[in-house]
Write a protein that holds these residues in place. Structure first.
Motif, PDB file in Angstrom:
ATOM      1  N   LYS A 345       0.816  -1.213   0.000  1.00 11.86           N
ATOM      2  CA  LYS A 345       0.000   0.000   0.000  1.00 11.86           C
ATOM      3  C   LYS A 345       0.852   1.266   0.000  1.00 11.86           C
ATOM      4  CE  LYS A 345      -3.471  -2.468   2.741  1.00 11.86           C
ATOM      5  NZ  LYS A 345      -4.162  -2.538   4.057  1.00 11.86           N
ATOM      6  N   SER A 346       2.147   1.108   0.215  1.00 15.90           N
ATOM      7  CA  SER A 346       3.047   2.258   0.306  1.00 15.90           C
ATOM      8  C   SER A 346       3.928   2.334  -0.935  1.00 15.90           C
ATOM      9  CB  SER A 346       3.920   2.131   1.560  1.00 15.90           C
ATOM     10  OG  SER A 346       4.949   3.094   1.564  1.00 15.90           O
ATOM     11  N   ASP A 347       4.473   3.515  -1.185  1.00 19.83           N
ATOM     12  CA  ASP A 347       5.453   3.696  -2.266  1.00 19.83           C
ATOM     13  C   ASP A 347       6.866   3.801  -1.717  1.00 19.83           C
ATOM     14  OD1 ASP A 347       4.323   3.437  -4.699  1.00 19.83           O
ATOM     15  OD2 ASP A 347       3.928   5.553  -5.037  1.00 19.83           O
ATOM     16  N   ALA A 348       7.042   3.603  -0.405  1.00 21.69           N
ATOM     17  CA  ALA A 348       8.365   3.726   0.207  1.00 21.69           C
ATOM     18  C   ALA A 348       9.270   2.590  -0.257  1.00 21.69           C
ATOM     19  CB  ALA A 348       8.242   3.709   1.730  1.00 21.69           C
ATOM     20  N   THR A 349      10.571   2.847  -0.257  1.00 26.63           N
ATOM     21  CA  THR A 349      11.562   1.849  -0.664  1.00 26.63           C
ATOM     22  C   THR A 349      11.594   0.699   0.340  1.00 26.63           C
ATOM     23  OG1 THR A 349      12.878   3.582  -1.695  1.00 26.63           O
ATOM     24  CG2 THR A 349      13.991   1.503  -1.241  1.00 26.63           C
ATOM     25  N   VAL A 350      11.751  -0.522  -0.189  1.00 26.36           N
ATOM     26  CA  VAL A 350      11.756  -1.728   0.644  1.00 26.36           C
ATOM     27  C   VAL A 350      13.079  -2.453   0.452  1.00 26.36           C
ATOM     28  CG1 VAL A 350      10.631  -3.929   1.146  1.00 26.36           C
ATOM     29  CG2 VAL A 350       9.262  -1.963   0.439  1.00 26.36           C
ATOM     30  N   VAL A 363       8.914 -12.454  -3.440  1.00 32.86           N
ATOM     31  CA  VAL A 363       8.280 -11.511  -2.519  1.00 32.86           C
ATOM     32  C   VAL A 363       8.139 -10.144  -3.176  1.00 32.86           C
ATOM     33  CG1 VAL A 363       8.622 -10.240  -0.361  1.00 32.86           C
ATOM     34  CG2 VAL A 363       8.994 -12.711  -0.432  1.00 32.86           C
ATOM     35  N   ALA A 364       9.191  -9.703  -3.904  1.00 32.09           N
ATOM     36  CA  ALA A 364       9.140  -8.404  -4.573  1.00 32.09           C
ATOM     37  C   ALA A 364       8.037  -8.378  -5.628  1.00 32.09           C
ATOM     38  CB  ALA A 364      10.491  -8.089  -5.205  1.00 32.09           C
ATOM     39  N   GLN A 365       7.920  -9.449  -6.416  1.00 35.63           N
ATOM     40  CA  GLN A 365       6.885  -9.499  -7.442  1.00 35.63           C
ATOM     41  C   GLN A 365       5.493  -9.540  -6.816  1.00 35.63           C
ATOM     42  OE1 GLN A 365       7.409 -12.306 -10.596  1.00 35.63           O
ATOM     43  NE2 GLN A 365       9.594 -11.915 -10.826  1.00 35.63           N
ATOM     44  N   SER A 366       5.359 -10.278  -5.727  1.00 30.90           N
ATOM     45  CA  SER A 366       4.067 -10.334  -5.031  1.00 30.90           C
ATOM     46  C   SER A 366       3.650  -8.947  -4.557  1.00 30.90           C
ATOM     47  CB  SER A 366       4.154 -11.294  -3.843  1.00 30.90           C
ATOM     48  OG  SER A 366       4.524 -12.595  -4.253  1.00 30.90           O
ATOM     49  N   MET A 367       4.614  -8.196  -4.026  1.00 29.61           N
ATOM     50  CA  MET A 367       4.323  -6.848  -3.551  1.00 29.61           C
ATOM     51  C   MET A 367       3.900  -5.950  -4.711  1.00 29.61           C
ATOM     52  SD  MET A 367       6.787  -4.470  -1.170  1.00 29.61           S
ATOM     53  CE  MET A 367       7.550  -5.992  -0.606  1.00 29.61           C
ATOM     54  N   HIS A 368       4.564  -6.103  -5.854  1.00 38.30           N
ATOM     55  CA  HIS A 368       4.206  -5.317  -7.041  1.00 38.30           C
ATOM     56  C   HIS A 368       2.781  -5.631  -7.484  1.00 38.30           C
ATOM     57  CE1 HIS A 368       4.622  -3.340 -10.946  1.00 38.30           C
ATOM     58  NE2 HIS A 368       4.147  -4.450 -11.502  1.00 38.30           N
ATOM     59  N   HIS A 369       2.411  -6.918  -7.498  1.00 36.04           N
ATOM     60  CA  HIS A 369       1.070  -7.332  -7.922  1.00 36.04           C
ATOM     61  C   HIS A 369      -0.021  -6.759  -7.020  1.00 36.04           C
ATOM     62  CE1 HIS A 369       0.711  -9.730 -11.449  1.00 36.04           C
ATOM     63  NE2 HIS A 369       1.719 -10.516 -11.139  1.00 36.04           N
ATOM     64  N   LEU A 370       0.293  -6.567  -5.749  1.00 32.24           N
ATOM     65  CA  LEU A 370      -0.699  -6.051  -4.814  1.00 32.24           C
ATOM     66  C   LEU A 370      -0.733  -4.525  -4.770  1.00 32.24           C
ATOM     67  CD1 LEU A 370      -0.095  -8.506  -1.834  1.00 32.24           C
ATOM     68  CD2 LEU A 370      -2.106  -8.435  -3.319  1.00 32.24           C
ATOM     69  N   ALA A 465      14.805  -3.379  -3.106  1.00 29.83           N
ATOM     70  CA  ALA A 465      16.161  -3.937  -3.182  1.00 29.83           C
ATOM     71  C   ALA A 465      16.222  -5.208  -2.352  1.00 29.83           C
ATOM     72  CB  ALA A 465      17.185  -2.924  -2.678  1.00 29.83           C
ATOM     73  N   ALA A 466      17.169  -6.059  -2.714  1.00 27.63           N
ATOM     74  CA  ALA A 466      17.322  -7.323  -1.991  1.00 27.63           C
ATOM     75  C   ALA A 466      18.797  -7.648  -1.845  1.00 27.63           C
ATOM     76  CB  ALA A 466      16.602  -8.451  -2.725  1.00 27.63           C
ATOM     77  N   THR A 467      19.151  -8.349  -0.770  1.00 30.66           N
ATOM     78  CA  THR A 467      20.537  -8.739  -0.551  1.00 30.66           C
ATOM     79  C   THR A 467      20.601  -9.940   0.390  1.00 30.66           C
ATOM     80  OG1 THR A 467      22.708  -7.992   0.245  1.00 30.66           O
ATOM     81  CG2 THR A 467      20.780  -7.130   1.394  1.00 30.66           C
ATOM     82  N   ARG A 487      18.846   5.066   2.908  1.00 24.62           N
ATOM     83  CA  ARG A 487      17.827   5.399   1.921  1.00 24.62           C
ATOM     84  C   ARG A 487      17.071   4.148   1.467  1.00 24.62           C
ATOM     85  NH1 ARG A 487      15.138   9.870   0.571  1.00 24.62           N
ATOM     86  NH2 ARG A 487      17.057  11.043   0.883  1.00 24.62           N
ATOM     87  N   LEU A 488      17.767   2.993   1.454  1.00 32.81           N
ATOM     88  CA  LEU A 488      17.129   1.738   1.046  1.00 32.81           C
ATOM     89  C   LEU A 488      16.335   1.104   2.183  1.00 32.81           C
ATOM     90  CD1 LEU A 488      20.035   0.079  -0.984  1.00 32.81           C
ATOM     91  CD2 LEU A 488      17.915   0.987  -1.933  1.00 32.81           C
ATOM     92  N   ASN A 489      16.873   1.203   3.391  1.00 32.35           N
ATOM     93  CA  ASN A 489      16.304   0.474   4.528  1.00 32.35           C
ATOM     94  C   ASN A 489      15.205   1.292   5.213  1.00 32.35           C
ATOM     95  OD1 ASN A 489      16.064  -1.706   6.287  1.00 32.35           O
ATOM     96  ND2 ASN A 489      17.485  -0.810   7.753  1.00 32.35           N
ATOM     97  N   ILE A 490      14.199   1.678   4.429  1.00 29.99           N
ATOM     98  CA  ILE A 490      13.060   2.394   4.998  1.00 29.99           C
ATOM     99  C   ILE A 490      12.046   1.384   5.525  1.00 29.99           C
ATOM    100  CG2 ILE A 490      11.181   3.998   4.498  1.00 29.99           C
ATOM    101  CD1 ILE A 490      13.011   5.252   2.376  1.00 29.99           C
ATOM    102  N   LEU A 491      11.637   0.470   4.651  1.00 31.67           N
ATOM    103  CA  LEU A 491      10.827  -0.674   5.050  1.00 31.67           C
ATOM    104  C   LEU A 491      11.660  -1.927   4.799  1.00 31.67           C
ATOM    105  CD1 LEU A 491       7.455   0.309   3.315  1.00 31.67           C
ATOM    106  CD2 LEU A 491       8.171   0.830   5.647  1.00 31.67           C
ATOM    107  N   SER A 492      11.557  -2.930   5.643  1.00 31.89           N
ATOM    108  CA  SER A 492      12.374  -4.121   5.445  1.00 31.89           C
ATOM    109  C   SER A 492      11.573  -5.382   5.732  1.00 31.89           C
ATOM    110  CB  SER A 492      13.632  -4.073   6.330  1.00 31.89           C
ATOM    111  OG  SER A 492      13.273  -4.081   7.696  1.00 31.89           O
ATOM    112  N   ILE A 493      11.942  -6.437   5.002  1.00 30.35           N
ATOM    113  CA  ILE A 493      11.349  -7.761   5.179  1.00 30.35           C
ATOM    114  C   ILE A 493      12.488  -8.757   5.253  1.00 30.35           C
ATOM    115  CG2 ILE A 493       9.870  -9.542   4.182  1.00 30.35           C
ATOM    116  CD1 ILE A 493       8.338  -7.384   2.729  1.00 30.35           C
TER     117      ILE A 493
END
Length: 649
Positions: A345-350, A363-370, A465-467, A487-493
């Motif tokens: 629901k957010s546009d923040a960087t994950v 997970v990234a694609q799932s988030m995009h689909h939603l 982003a992923a690592t 800047r990348l680590n705003i939201l994290s999973i």
């Protein structure tokens, strides 16, 4: 010295033009402005002053300071701002008081009509004064003669008048003071600065207008051309420099009659070519302010439309996975599902953290689909799979001629391709430091500059982003920029490794076998559904669940692919399950003890690390995944939390 083509001079040029007593006053005051302006005192007036200005060429003044008739004369004849010195009421009062010492009859002589406020001032203070005025040099001489004939003892006025009065044998008091001259210089500085700022603004707007690819013309409320760029002037076959002030109806009557009366788009023909013309209000201030017209070739619009349509849903930029594809019922996977739904629901960087093979891109694609960006591109790039130079051109794109072998016409980068969609940067920890700086600017400014270009392109993207690395360790080691990390680590999973979700191994294996069977026609009858896949794998569940799976789900998928191939080639009853003996043949690594297992129990240090990690995970679960709350409860920093969780992997 500056030239017409050179950059504007650094300080304003002020010419103080006056003769006689005013020139002497200029000399006294000029040094006070030496640090703020280039002040030149010109002891000339009227025609001689005009000739001096015209002879200066590119070195002409930005503004002129002059007094009385000289100032009025120049103001009407030169194309340079002129500030006329105006005596204050205090100046007049002082000058009249001094004139009273020279005689009872005093005259105040001004250029032009005597201001009413001066008359009211003298009347209020009961000063008996004769008022006289002049408009030219000859008028001044005649005025002084008449005052002498009337018996005037003293004259108050500007420099030329007081000189004439002294030669006529009368007392003379110069009306201008240092204060009034300083005020004129201050005004001149303000005028020069404002004129220069306006000139720079106009030059920038003109440059912008001339560099536009579309034709543009601005019209005033009467339909006269205020500005036109060279591109449109060439289309119309007119001279852009001489078009200003001329009605468009006169320059291009056929075009003017074809234009719409209201704002909007229309299709017109200009000299045999079709153009899409947009009409809008000038400066958005309504029709009274004028109109701006932009011209685009209809063929260019058609080409752009085809390009956009071809790129909008490019096959390689679509997301295949959805949240339902994330198999597993353990608490950590449920937490991941919850975060994916929340963050979509957010546009923040994950930032997605997890070992290789744990499903970060899924997970990234799932988030995009939603997300609200689901109808636009999902662009994925592995930052560790390209050499630095190639990664830069792939990410940022390049202009034609940017480097040897660059494609004609240039190429848009993947960042631009992700416009309005999602950009997935896998293995972000492998990105070279120079590119980290450029990526940081993209994240901050949401604009990208192609290689070989100086013009930024605005982009509307959501970055994920992923690592598999601990980026905080990279920050400490100097291999990863701290500002980019934050800047990348705003939201994290954080994705759990497969060894920590043993209960999900068999459901995952059954799902993977079903997918493999769908790709292999010989297995369709043997594995028609998920229940059948579970039955086939039941005899090997113990070794599959016991294995540590260092390659995580990707390694499990590889083993299941081997099982599928073995099942497809096997003869006999289709209901026979896959045996342990068959598994030992296709996946012997599952039955080979690791060096740690051969030695028996874990070392003391390893046990300690695992206990700490388990405690941290338990606290994270108790805090609902809130890392700040977990760190506060445990009394550790977020960096320490991340390091201790990763040292057990």
């Amino acid at each position: 010295m500056s030239t017409p083509s050179a950059a504007p001079h650094s300080r304003p040029r002020i010419w103080a033009m006056g003769i006689s007593r005013l020139r002497d006053l200029f000399v006294d005051i000029a040094s006070e402005y030496a640090g703020r302006a280039d002040v030149r005192i010109v002891a000339r007036g009227f025609d001689d002053a005009m000739q001096e200005i015209e002879a200066a060429g590119a070195e002409r003044p930005d503004v002129i300071v002059a007094g009385g008739s000289n100032g009025a004369y120049l103001k009407a004849r030169v194309n340079v701002p002129v500030v006329v010195i105006t005596p204050t009421g205090f100046d007049v009062m002082q000058a009249l008081a001094r004139a009273r010492r020279d005689g009872d009859s005093v005259a105040l002589v001004t250029h032009g009509e005597t201001p009413d406020e001066v008359k009211r001032f003298t009347a209020a203070y009961g000063v008996d004064v004769i008022f006289a005025s002049y408009r030219s040099t000859e008028d001044a001489e005649q005025c002084v003669r008449e005052l002498r004939e009337r018996g005037v003892d003293a004259v108050v006025g500007p420099g030329h008048v007081t000189d004439l009065a002294e030669r006529a044998g009368m007392g003379a008091v110069f009306v201008y003071s240092r204060t009034s001259v300083r005020a004129a210089f201050d005004t001149a500085l303000e005028v020069a600065q404002a004129t220069r700022a306006e000139g720079v603004r106009r030059q920038r707007l003109d440059n912008l207008l001339q560099h536009l690819r579309d034709g543009v013309v601005a019209l005033d409320a009467q339909g006269r051309v205020e500005a036109i760029n060279q591109r449109l002037a060439g289309v119309l076959g007119i001279d852009a420099a001489s078009a200003a002030g001329v009605p468009l109806q006169q320059l291009a009557p056929d075009l003017a009659s074809a234009l719409p009366d209201t704002d909007g788009d229309t299709l017109v023909s200009v000299r045999g070519a079709s153009y899409v013309v947009h009409r809008g209000p000038l400066a958005g201030a309504g029709p009274a302010a004028g109109t701006v017209l932009t011209f685009q070739e209809s063929r260019a619009v058609e080409r752009l439309d085809r390009t956009l349509r071809s790129r909008q849903r490019a096959q390689q930029f679509t997301a295949r996975y959805r949240l339902d594809d994330l198999v597993g019922e353990c608490a950590s996977i449920e937490r991941v599902r919850t975060l994916v739904q929340r963050y979509a629901k957010s546009d923040a960087t994950v930032l997605i953290l997890g070992e290789s093979g744990t499903g970060k891109e899924m997970v990234a694609q799932s988030m995009h689909h939603l997300s609200a960006r689901r109808d636009f591109a999902f662009v994925a790039i592995n930052c560790g799979a390209f050499p630095e130079a190639l990664l830069e051109s792939e990410l940022f794109g390049y202009d034609e001629g940017a480097f040897t072998g660059a494609r004609k016409g240039g190429k848009a980068g993947l960042i631009e391709a992700a416009h309005r969609g999602t950009l997935f940067l896998d293995e972000i920890g492998e990105m070279p430091l120079p590119l980290q700086s450029r990526l940081l600017r993209v994240l901050q400014e949401r604009e990208v500059v192609r290689l070989g270009s100086t013009e930024p392109t605005r982009v509307d993207i959501r970055v994920v982003a992923a690592t598999h690395r601990a980026l905080t360790e990279g920050v400490e080691a100097g291999t990863f920029r701290a500002d980019l990390y934050y800047r990348l680590n705003i939201l994290s999973i954080a994705l759990p490794p497969l060894r920590e979700r043993a209960a999900d191994v068999m459901p995952l294996a059954a799902e993977l076998l079903l997918q493999a069977a769908a790709r292999e026609p010989r297995l369709v009858a043997r594995v028609p559904g998920l229940q059948a896949a579970t039955h086939v794998l039941a005899p090997v569940s113990e070794p599959l669940c016991r294995y540590a799976w260092p390659g995580n789900v990707r390694e499990l998928q590889n083993v299941i692919e081997r099982i599928a191939v073995e099942l497809a080639d096997a003869d006999g009853d289709a209901s026979v399950a896959f045996t342990r003996e068959m598994l030992e043949v296709v996946a012997p690594e599952l039955f080979v003890q690791s060096g740690r297992q051969k030695k028996g129990a874990l070392t003391l240090r390893e046990r300690s690390r695992h206990v700490e990690a388990d405690e941290i995970r338990a606290m994270l679960a108790a805090c609902g995944g809130d890392r700040d709350a977990a760190c506060e409860a445990l009394g550790i920093s977020k960096t320490t939390l991340w390091r201790k969780l990763n040292t057990t992997q």
